[in-house]
Design an enzyme around this catalytic site. Structure first.
Site, mmCIF file in Angstrom:
data_model
loop_
_atom_site.group_PDB
_atom_site.id
_atom_site.type_symbol
_atom_site.label_atom_id
_atom_site.label_comp_id
_atom_site.label_asym_id
_atom_site.label_seq_id
_atom_site.Cartn_x
_atom_site.Cartn_y
_atom_site.Cartn_z
ATOM 1 N N THR A 123 46.340 -35.331 24.793
ATOM 2 C CA THR A 123 46.990 -34.169 25.385
ATOM 3 C C THR A 123 47.476 -33.187 24.321
ATOM 4 O OG1 THR A 123 49.008 -33.528 26.551
ATOM 5 C CG2 THR A 123 49.074 -35.641 25.475
ATOM 6 N N ASP A 124 47.577 -31.915 24.700
ATOM 7 C CA ASP A 124 48.127 -30.921 23.774
ATOM 8 C C ASP A 124 49.616 -31.156 23.509
ATOM 9 O OD1 ASP A 124 49.150 -30.088 26.230
ATOM 10 O OD2 ASP A 124 48.366 -28.038 26.114
ATOM 11 N N GLU A 125 50.270 -31.989 24.350
ATOM 12 C CA GLU A 125 51.715 -32.201 24.170
ATOM 13 C C GLU A 125 52.035 -32.905 22.856
ATOM 14 O OE1 GLU A 125 54.133 -33.342 27.434
ATOM 15 O OE2 GLU A 125 52.931 -32.209 28.852
ATOM 16 N N TYR A 148 56.974 -39.374 26.478
ATOM 17 C CA TYR A 148 55.562 -39.406 26.881
ATOM 18 C C TYR A 148 54.674 -38.888 25.746
ATOM 19 C CZ TYR A 148 51.224 -37.362 28.635
ATOM 20 O OH TYR A 148 49.910 -36.974 28.770
ATOM 21 N N LYS A 152 51.764 -40.801 23.399
ATOM 22 C CA LYS A 152 50.363 -40.373 23.289
ATOM 23 C C LYS A 152 50.008 -40.106 21.819
ATOM 24 C CE LYS A 152 47.710 -39.594 26.153
ATOM 25 N NZ LYS A 152 46.705 -40.431 26.886
HETATM 26 P P1 NAD Z 1 47.578 -40.094 36.325
HETATM 27 O O1 NAD Z 1 48.998 -40.499 36.153
HETATM 28 O O2 NAD Z 1 47.181 -39.306 37.531
HETATM 29 O O3 NAD Z 1 46.650 -41.402 36.310
HETATM 30 C C1 NAD Z 1 46.865 -42.461 35.421
HETATM 31 C C2 NAD Z 1 46.028 -43.659 35.901
HETATM 32 O O4 NAD Z 1 46.206 -44.726 34.966
HETATM 33 C C3 NAD Z 1 46.454 -44.182 37.288
HETATM 34 O O5 NAD Z 1 45.323 -44.428 38.083
HETATM 35 C C4 NAD Z 1 47.162 -45.490 36.953
HETATM 36 O O6 NAD Z 1 47.082 -46.463 37.985
HETATM 37 C C5 NAD Z 1 46.441 -45.926 35.696
HETATM 38 N N1 NAD Z 1 47.255 -46.827 34.871
HETATM 39 C C6 NAD Z 1 48.551 -46.647 34.498
HETATM 40 N N2 NAD Z 1 48.971 -47.696 33.778
HETATM 41 C C7 NAD Z 1 47.901 -48.545 33.673
HETATM 42 C C8 NAD Z 1 47.715 -49.790 33.031
HETATM 43 N N3 NAD Z 1 48.715 -50.402 32.354
HETATM 44 N N4 NAD Z 1 46.503 -50.381 33.094
HETATM 45 C C9 NAD Z 1 45.480 -49.779 33.794
HETATM 46 N N5 NAD Z 1 45.619 -48.614 34.437
HETATM 47 C C10 NAD Z 1 46.821 -47.988 34.371
HETATM 48 O O7 NAD Z 1 47.192 -39.343 34.992
HETATM 49 P P2 NAD Z 1 46.197 -38.108 34.753
HETATM 50 O O8 NAD Z 1 46.940 -36.847 34.913
HETATM 51 O O9 NAD Z 1 44.948 -38.342 35.478
HETATM 52 O O10 NAD Z 1 45.935 -38.277 33.180
HETATM 53 C C11 NAD Z 1 44.919 -39.140 32.710
HETATM 54 C C12 NAD Z 1 44.921 -39.122 31.187
HETATM 55 O O11 NAD Z 1 44.695 -37.803 30.722
HETATM 56 C C13 NAD Z 1 46.233 -39.581 30.561
HETATM 57 O O12 NAD Z 1 45.909 -40.352 29.434
HETATM 58 C C14 NAD Z 1 46.925 -38.300 30.172
HETATM 59 O O13 NAD Z 1 47.747 -38.498 29.051
HETATM 60 C C15 NAD Z 1 45.735 -37.420 29.836
HETATM 61 N N6 NAD Z 1 45.941 -35.968 30.027
HETATM 62 C C16 NAD Z 1 46.430 -35.489 31.208
HETATM 63 C C17 NAD Z 1 46.565 -34.111 31.380
HETATM 64 C C18 NAD Z 1 47.074 -33.523 32.669
HETATM 65 O O14 NAD Z 1 47.300 -32.316 32.733
HETATM 66 N N7 NAD Z 1 47.247 -34.292 33.726
HETATM 67 C C19 NAD Z 1 46.221 -33.252 30.332
HETATM 68 C C20 NAD Z 1 45.737 -33.781 29.133
HETATM 69 C C21 NAD Z 1 45.591 -35.157 29.007
HETATM 70 O O1 DAU Z 2 49.739 -30.323 28.634
HETATM 71 C C1 DAU Z 2 49.140 -31.486 29.117
HETATM 72 C C2 DAU Z 2 50.168 -32.274 29.884
HETATM 73 O O2 DAU Z 2 50.411 -31.553 31.078
HETATM 74 C C3 DAU Z 2 49.728 -33.701 30.202
HETATM 75 O O3 DAU Z 2 49.625 -34.408 29.001
HETATM 76 C C4 DAU Z 2 50.743 -34.389 31.109
HETATM 77 O O4 DAU Z 2 50.255 -35.663 31.498
HETATM 78 C C5 DAU Z 2 50.957 -33.543 32.335
HETATM 79 O O5 DAU Z 2 51.985 -34.116 33.126
HETATM 80 C C6 DAU Z 2 51.351 -32.112 31.942
HETATM 81 O O6 DAU Z 2 52.679 -32.078 31.354
HETATM 82 P P1 DAU Z 2 53.748 -30.943 31.744
HETATM 83 O O7 DAU Z 2 55.089 -31.476 31.459
HETATM 84 O O8 DAU Z 2 53.379 -29.629 31.157
HETATM 85 O O9 DAU Z 2 53.430 -30.883 33.331
HETATM 86 P P2 DAU Z 2 54.364 -30.795 34.603
HETATM 87 O O10 DAU Z 2 53.467 -30.560 35.761
HETATM 88 O O11 DAU Z 2 55.321 -31.935 34.685
HETATM 89 O O12 DAU Z 2 55.198 -29.487 34.324
HETATM 90 C C7 DAU Z 2 54.545 -28.227 34.132
HETATM 91 C C8 DAU Z 2 55.613 -27.193 33.875
HETATM 92 O O13 DAU Z 2 56.374 -27.016 35.087
HETATM 93 C C9 DAU Z 2 56.635 -27.601 32.822
HETATM 94 O O14 DAU Z 2 57.064 -26.450 32.114
HETATM 95 C C10 DAU Z 2 57.801 -28.161 33.628
HETATM 96 C C11 DAU Z 2 57.763 -27.325 34.892
HETATM 97 N N1 DAU Z 2 58.237 -28.009 36.107
HETATM 98 C C12 DAU Z 2 57.674 -29.202 36.429
HETATM 99 C C13 DAU Z 2 58.094 -29.899 37.544
HETATM 100 C C14 DAU Z 2 57.483 -31.223 37.899
HETATM 101 C C15 DAU Z 2 59.195 -27.412 36.916
HETATM 102 O O15 DAU Z 2 59.683 -26.301 36.651
HETATM 103 N N2 DAU Z 2 59.613 -28.094 38.021
HETATM 104 C C16 DAU Z 2 59.112 -29.322 38.366
HETATM 105 O O16 DAU Z 2 59.558 -29.891 39.378
#
Ligand code: NAD
Ligand code: DAU
Length: 344
Positions: A123-125, A148, A152
């Site tokens: 992730t970019d985080e 988190y 990562k």
């Molecule tokens: P998500 O939370 O929707 O899904 C995570 C999945 O992992 C779930 O199906 C969960 O059951 C499974 N899981 C959790 N713990 C586990 C374990 N111990 N063993 C096996 N499975 C397990 O997450 P997402 O948003 O789909 O993100 C997927 C990946 O991409 C993550 O690694 C996250 O860091 C990365 N990522 C997410 C975003 C985003 O914007 N959502 C952006 C960049 C990178």
């Molecule tokens: O950038 C990639 C990341 O994006 C992934 O690695 C993470 O898994 C994913 O959860 C996401 O992280 P963010 O913290 O950016 O996403 P989130 O949807 O939680 O929040 C997006 C923005 O919105 C952030 O600035 C916080 C704000 N927010 C979020 C929630 C849930 C609110 O203002 N209110 C809310 O209730």
């Protein structure tokens, strides 16, 4: 290719499994997922009867379960993780077990079973927060600000070490904020869309002027696919949508699209350590691999809102039970304080 996709029942994982099976008729996929609160077999419903797909429920931190499943696998795409920043602020323990220990367990098993390639989906985080200008390139220092993001970053360093020490063919992608179908409604866009559909308040943290770089999940899946097949071992590839928007503007767009009143917006207490801005420089991925995002934000968000509107049973089921407790713990006091102060 025979792929092992960890976390394949989650948001990005389920979209990726569906993408691979649809675009590579010769591939087979084993989805490996613990089905935590974020995992949902309904996300894989379109591929559950596909003979090229198999589902295994297990924990990435369970060395025996991982050893059993990596035999004969050509590549691992590692998405399994605890993924929500707010949950990591409340309790980081499971983030360390899954994101850090789980990654090392997979790396060890991949090496011993001579798996051909390991793709770490990051992730970019891990780069931290930006000021008003500039973008993260792959050389940007690791400066994670939430538990988190720190977990990562630790996992990414373990992947790097496995490559350097043991010669494992491993590489890393770092992507910006995804949106699209099947996203768990704890993240900004599905939370706000489903709350608006239910005429519940939209809890916006702080001033709402934080900026995220949004990418449609299918564009991310396309990037994972090209990095997996054509990326160079040991490299990091950034992936981003080039769509920077303030949270408050995303919230207003959701309300306007659904024809809901702006009075549903609530400014609530901010997230501790809240990153102000993310922006990704994905030029290396474009230059080396020819990938670029395709989905314009206006079209992608409209289609995503329409998807949640059309899939009410999916999100109503997800937002029941333990979700209600999570919601009360995360937002209850914040929303009551905002109402007591008469804050919009
Ligand atoms: P998500 O939370 O929707 O899904 C995570 C999945 O992992 C779930 O199906 C969960 O059951 C499974 N899981 C959790 N713990 C586990 C374990 N111990 N063993 C096996 N499975 C397990 O997450 P997402 O948003 O789909 O993100 C997927 C990946 O991409 C993550 O690694 C996250 O860091 C990365 N990522 C997410 C975003 C985003 O914007 N959502 C952006 C960049 C990178
Ligand atoms: O950038 C990639 C990341 O994006 C992934 O690695 C993470 O898994 C994913 O959860 C996401 O992280 P963010 O913290 O950016 O996403 P989130 O949807 O939680 O929040 C997006 C923005 O919105 C952030 O600035 C916080 C704000 N927010 C979020 C929630 C849930 C609110 O203002 N209110 C809310 O209730």
């Amino acid at each position: 290719m025979r792929l092992l996709v960890t976390g394949g029942a989650g948001f990005i994982g389920a979209n990726f499994v569906q993408h691979v099976l649809a675009t590579h008729p010769e591939d087979e996929v084993v989805t490996f997922d613990l089905l935590t609160y974020a995992g949902n077999l309904a996300n894989l419903e379109p591929v559950m009867t596909d003979p090229r797909h198999r589902f295994v429920r297990a924990d990435v931190a369970d060395a025996d379960a991982v050893k059993a499943v990596v035999e004969g696998v050509d590549a691992i795409v590692h998405l399994a993780a605890e993924s929500h920043v707010d949950r990591s602020i409340a309790d980081a323990t499971v983030f360390l077990r899954t994101n850090v220990v789980g990654t090392q367990v997979l790396l060890d098993a991949a090496r011993r079973a001579k798996v051909g390639r390991f793709l770490q989906v990051s992730t970019d985080e891990v780069y931290g927060s930006l000021g008003p200008t500039g973008a993260f390139a792959e050389e940007h220092p690791l400066q994670p600000n939430s538990p988190y993001a720190a977990s990562k970053a630790a996992a990414d360093l373990l992947v790097r070490a496995a490559h350097r020490t043991y010669g494992l063919d491993a590489l890393i992608t770092r992507c910006s904020n995804n949106y699209g179908p099947y996203q768990f409604p704890e993240k900004l866009i599905p939370l706000f869309v489903t709350n608006a559909l239910a005429d519940e308040p939209l809890p916006l943290y702080g001033d709402g002027c934080q900026v995220r770089d949004w990418i449609h999940v299918v564009d991310h899946c396309r990037a994972l696919d090209v990095v997996l097949r054509r990326g160079r071992a040991g490299e990091i590839y950034n992936v981003g949508g080039g769509n920077e928007h303030r949270n408050i503007d995303v919230a207003r767009r959701i309300l306007a699209t659904l024809g809901k009143p702006a009075t549903l917006l609530r400014h609530v207490a901010d997230r501790p350590g809240h990153d102000r801005r993310y922006a990704i420089d994905a030029s290396k991925t474009t230059r080396e691999l020819g990938w670029a995002p395709r989905e314009p934000f206006a079209a992608g968000i409209a289609a995503t809102i329409a998807w949640y509107r059309a899939h009410r049973p999916w999100w109503e089921a997800v937002k029941s039970g333990a979700y209600r407790d999570y919601y009360e713990r995360t937002y209850g006091a914040r929303l009551r304080a905002a109402s007591a102060e008469g804050r919009p």
